[in-house]
Scaffold this motif. Structure first.
Motif, PDB file in Angstrom:
ATOM      1  N   ARG A  67      62.085  47.519  59.338  1.00 17.73           N
ATOM      2  CA  ARG A  67      60.679  47.643  59.733  1.00 17.73           C
ATOM      3  C   ARG A  67      59.844  46.494  59.166  1.00 17.73           C
ATOM      4  O   ARG A  67      58.902  46.023  59.818  1.00 17.73           O
ATOM      5  N   ILE A  68      60.177  46.056  57.973  1.00 19.49           N
ATOM      6  CA  ILE A  68      59.480  44.904  57.405  1.00 19.49           C
ATOM      7  C   ILE A  68      59.730  43.668  58.256  1.00 19.49           C
ATOM      8  O   ILE A  68      58.801  42.901  58.568  1.00 19.49           O
ATOM      9  N   ALA A  69      60.984  43.473  58.660  1.00 18.25           N
ATOM     10  CA  ALA A  69      61.315  42.337  59.514  1.00 18.25           C
ATOM     11  C   ALA A  69      60.621  42.441  60.857  1.00 18.25           C
ATOM     12  O   ALA A  69      60.107  41.448  61.398  1.00 18.25           O
ATOM     13  N   LEU A  70      60.581  43.654  61.425  1.00 14.73           N
ATOM     14  CA  LEU A  70      59.919  43.847  62.714  1.00 14.73           C
ATOM     15  C   LEU A  70      58.430  43.557  62.608  1.00 14.73           C
ATOM     16  O   LEU A  70      57.824  42.991  63.526  1.00 14.73           O
ATOM     17  N   LEU A  71      57.831  43.917  61.484  1.00 21.69           N
ATOM     18  CA  LEU A  71      56.418  43.646  61.270  1.00 21.69           C
ATOM     19  C   LEU A  71      56.143  42.146  61.290  1.00 21.69           C
ATOM     20  O   LEU A  71      55.159  41.687  61.895  1.00 21.69           O
ATOM     21  N   LEU A  72      57.018  41.376  60.680  1.00 17.75           N
ATOM     22  CA  LEU A  72      56.857  39.926  60.695  1.00 17.75           C
ATOM     23  C   LEU A  72      57.103  39.345  62.083  1.00 17.75           C
ATOM     24  O   LEU A  72      56.395  38.428  62.522  1.00 17.75           O
ATOM     25  N   VAL A  73      58.101  39.884  62.781  1.00 20.52           N
ATOM     26  CA  VAL A  73      58.410  39.403  64.130  1.00 20.52           C
ATOM     27  C   VAL A  73      57.230  39.637  65.075  1.00 20.52           C
ATOM     28  O   VAL A  73      56.901  38.785  65.904  1.00 20.52           O
ATOM     29  N   ASN A 184      43.967  48.152  57.127  1.00 14.42           N
ATOM     30  CA  ASN A 184      43.701  48.405  55.706  1.00 14.42           C
ATOM     31  C   ASN A 184      43.905  49.857  55.312  1.00 14.42           C
ATOM     32  O   ASN A 184      44.191  50.153  54.147  1.00 14.42           O
ATOM     33  N   VAL A 185      43.707  50.788  56.252  1.00 19.14           N
ATOM     34  CA  VAL A 185      43.798  52.208  55.911  1.00 19.14           C
ATOM     35  C   VAL A 185      45.089  52.854  56.409  1.00 19.14           C
ATOM     36  O   VAL A 185      45.443  53.949  55.966  1.00 19.14           O
ATOM     37  N   ALA A 186      45.795  52.191  57.311  1.00 16.96           N
ATOM     38  CA  ALA A 186      47.012  52.778  57.875  1.00 16.96           C
ATOM     39  C   ALA A 186      48.072  53.100  56.819  1.00 16.96           C
ATOM     40  O   ALA A 186      48.751  54.129  56.938  1.00 16.96           O
ATOM     41  N   PRO A 187      48.270  52.278  55.774  1.00 20.72           N
ATOM     42  CA  PRO A 187      49.333  52.604  54.805  1.00 20.72           C
ATOM     43  C   PRO A 187      49.007  53.790  53.909  1.00 20.72           C
ATOM     44  O   PRO A 187      49.902  54.299  53.232  1.00 20.72           O
ATOM     45  N   THR A 188      47.762  54.220  53.859  1.00 12.18           N
ATOM     46  CA  THR A 188      47.378  55.275  52.923  1.00 12.18           C
ATOM     47  C   THR A 188      47.805  56.647  53.441  1.00 12.18           C
ATOM     48  O   THR A 188      47.936  56.864  54.646  1.00 12.18           O
ATOM     49  N   GLU A 189      47.982  57.575  52.513  1.00  8.56           N
ATOM     50  CA  GLU A 189      48.378  58.934  52.867  1.00  8.56           C
ATOM     51  C   GLU A 189      47.228  59.739  53.462  1.00  8.56           C
ATOM     52  O   GLU A 189      47.437  60.796  54.054  1.00  8.56           O
ATOM     53  N   LEU A 255      51.295  53.032  62.161  1.00 11.14           N
ATOM     54  CA  LEU A 255      51.689  54.205  61.366  1.00 11.14           C
ATOM     55  C   LEU A 255      53.210  54.323  61.299  1.00 11.14           C
ATOM     56  O   LEU A 255      53.767  54.651  60.238  1.00 11.14           O
ATOM     57  N   TRP A 256      53.889  54.062  62.401  1.00 10.71           N
ATOM     58  CA  TRP A 256      55.353  54.143  62.400  1.00 10.71           C
ATOM     59  C   TRP A 256      55.955  53.051  61.514  1.00 10.71           C
ATOM     60  O   TRP A 256      56.901  53.314  60.751  1.00 10.71           O
ATOM     61  N   LEU A 257      55.425  51.833  61.609  1.00 11.36           N
ATOM     62  CA  LEU A 257      55.961  50.745  60.804  1.00 11.36           C
ATOM     63  C   LEU A 257      55.823  51.044  59.310  1.00 11.36           C
ATOM     64  O   LEU A 257      56.715  50.722  58.523  1.00 11.36           O
ATOM     65  N   PHE A 258      54.730  51.669  58.922  1.00  8.00           N
ATOM     66  CA  PHE A 258      54.518  52.004  57.518  1.00  8.00           C
ATOM     67  C   PHE A 258      55.175  53.322  57.115  1.00  8.00           C
ATOM     68  O   PHE A 258      55.031  53.769  55.969  1.00  8.00           O
ATOM     69  N   GLY A 259      55.894  53.943  58.041  1.00  5.86           N
ATOM     70  CA  GLY A 259      56.631  55.154  57.720  1.00  5.86           C
ATOM     71  C   GLY A 259      55.781  56.405  57.638  1.00  5.86           C
ATOM     72  O   GLY A 259      56.261  57.446  57.156  1.00  5.86           O
ATOM     73  N   ARG A 260      54.527  56.353  58.117  1.00  2.07           N
ATOM     74  CA  ARG A 260      53.652  57.517  58.022  1.00  2.07           C
ATOM     75  C   ARG A 260      53.938  58.565  59.087  1.00  2.07           C
ATOM     76  O   ARG A 260      53.420  59.679  58.996  1.00  2.07           O
ATOM     77  N   LEU A 261      54.764  58.231  60.068  1.00  2.00           N
ATOM     78  CA  LEU A 261      55.134  59.208  61.090  1.00  2.00           C
ATOM     79  C   LEU A 261      56.483  59.859  60.810  1.00  2.00           C
ATOM     80  O   LEU A 261      56.890  60.771  61.531  1.00  2.00           O
ATOM     81  N   ASP A 262      57.169  59.393  59.785  1.00  2.00           N
ATOM     82  CA  ASP A 262      58.494  59.942  59.467  1.00  2.00           C
ATOM     83  C   ASP A 262      58.377  61.413  59.062  1.00  2.00           C
ATOM     84  O   ASP A 262      57.560  61.776  58.200  1.00  2.00           O
ATOM     85  N   GLY A 263      59.184  62.248  59.683  1.00  2.00           N
ATOM     86  CA  GLY A 263      59.191  63.661  59.365  1.00  2.00           C
ATOM     87  C   GLY A 263      58.102  64.463  60.052  1.00  2.00           C
ATOM     88  O   GLY A 263      58.033  65.685  59.854  1.00  2.00           O
ATOM     89  N   LEU A 264      57.246  63.825  60.840  1.00  2.00           N
ATOM     90  CA  LEU A 264      56.184  64.544  61.537  1.00  2.00           C
ATOM     91  C   LEU A 264      56.625  64.906  62.953  1.00  2.00           C
ATOM     92  O   LEU A 264      57.421  64.196  63.578  1.00  2.00           O
ATOM     93  N   SER A 265      56.099  65.993  63.454  1.00  2.00           N
ATOM     94  CA  SER A 265      56.347  66.360  64.848  1.00  2.00           C
ATOM     95  C   SER A 265      55.526  65.460  65.760  1.00  2.00           C
ATOM     96  O   SER A 265      54.672  64.687  65.297  1.00  2.00           O
ATOM     97  N   THR A 266      55.775  65.560  67.057  1.00  2.00           N
ATOM     98  CA  THR A 266      55.031  64.737  68.017  1.00  2.00           C
ATOM     99  C   THR A 266      53.541  65.032  67.947  1.00  2.00           C
ATOM    100  O   THR A 266      52.708  64.111  67.974  1.00  2.00           O
ATOM    101  N   GLU A 267      53.183  66.320  67.851  1.00  2.00           N
ATOM    102  CA  GLU A 267      51.775  66.697  67.777  1.00  2.00           C
ATOM    103  C   GLU A 267      51.125  66.176  66.494  1.00  2.00           C
ATOM    104  O   GLU A 267      49.986  65.677  66.528  1.00  2.00           O
ATOM    105  N   GLU A 268      51.841  66.280  65.368  1.00  2.00           N
ATOM    106  CA  GLU A 268      51.285  65.802  64.105  1.00  2.00           C
ATOM    107  C   GLU A 268      51.130  64.284  64.106  1.00  2.00           C
ATOM    108  O   GLU A 268      50.141  63.746  63.591  1.00  2.00           O
TER     109      GLU A 268
END
Length: 291
Positions: A67-73, A184-189, A255-268
């Motif tokens: 994901r880090i590499a994809l972010l740079l790409v 700026n706010v996307a990586p935060t919980e 959000l996906w690149l920063f892993g904030r969608l991991d473990g969440l349902s589609t609705e969440e």
């Protein structure tokens, strides 16, 4: 002494470039150094909140390398395209835009390395992979700030901002504007926490409020892509609705690149995207002022 005839003077005078041909931009060392200084300032201004955010330090430690590499790409083509609208110096062709994008990436890396070293976030006591991860995560935002240095910090080279921009270009700028405020706010919980605390009706209200705010700002800024619309309904169909779709896509991707969608349902996950789309929508609507 021989006097130059009018014909010889006309032949020796520089001829204007034909329509459609790239205009050569003379390289001035002083102008380049001034642009480079603005790039460092822009990188620092834009990325400073992330440089001082603990979530970004931890993400560099456990975020997946793919994901880090994809972010740079994904960052490079965005910077190349953005150089046409607001690079830190004028460029004449695609090669110049690519060079500007690479310089912006180097500037962002140097600025991040120096700042994090002073803060004691990176240093010789940690592993090389952890240090690289922390630095690389700061590069996209810093490079974006470096590329936007001209429009943000002013200067004589702002004249390109008055050139006509196509409809596709306007939509691209809206996407960059969304990144400008949401990155700026996307990586935060807090994005996921806010989405968890909101009810369905509150989420729908936030979505409607974002659309309404975007529509008012888009109409007020009066985007210049294509023929100006005489009525607000035209701006709604042409900019606001497509713009919100772009903002939501950008929000979910970040959000996906920063892993904030991991473990969440589609609705969440969609709820978190709607929350992040609020600042993203403001940035997209004000893209013409920001960029």
């Amino acid at each position: 002494m021989e006097q130059a005839t009018p014909q010889s003077s006309a032949e020796s005078a520089p001829q204007p470039a034909r329509r459609g041909e790239p205009v050569a931009v003379p390289l001035d060392n002083r102008q380049f150094l001034v642009g480079l200084g603005r790039a460092f300032a822009g990188a620092l201004i834009f990325t400073l909140p992330m440089l001082m955010t603990m979530e970004m330090w931890w993400l560099g430690f456990y975020m997946q390398p793919l994901r880090i590499a994809l972010l740079l790409v994904l960052t490079l083509p965005i910077l190349v395209a953005l150089s046409r609208f607001g690079g830190f110096r004028r460029t004449a062709d695609l090669a110049g835009d690519v060079a500007d994008a690479l310089v912006a990436i180097v500037v962002a890396a140097v600025a991040a390395a120096a700042t994090l070293s002073i803060f004691g976030v990176v240093g010789p006591q940690m592993s090389l992979s952890e240090a690289i991860g922390k630095l690389v995560l700061q590069i996209p935002s810093g490079a974006l700030g470096a590329m936007l240095a001209r429009s943000q910090l002013g200067g004589q080279s702002q004249d390109r901002s008055e050139e006509p921009v196509s409809y596709a270009g306007e939509l691209f700028l809206m996407g960059v504007g969304a990144l400008f405020l949401s990155f700026n706010v996307a990586p935060t919980e807090e994005m996921v926490l806010i989405a968890y605390k909101m009810t369905v009706w509150q989420e729908l209200t936030l979505l409607a409020a974002t659309l309404l705010l975007m529509h008012a700002l888009v109409y007020a800024v009066n985007f210049r892509g294509g023929t100006p619309d005489a009525h607000m309904a035209g701006a709604l169909l042409k900019f606001t609705i497509p713009g919100y779709a772009i903002v939501l896509l950008v929000s979910l991707t970040v959000l996906w690149l920063f892993g904030r969608l991991d473990g969440l349902s589609t609705e969440e996950g969609l709820s978190a995207g709607i929350v992040l789309a609020f600042p993203g929508g403001v940035g997209a609507a004000l893209a013409r002022l920001i960029l």
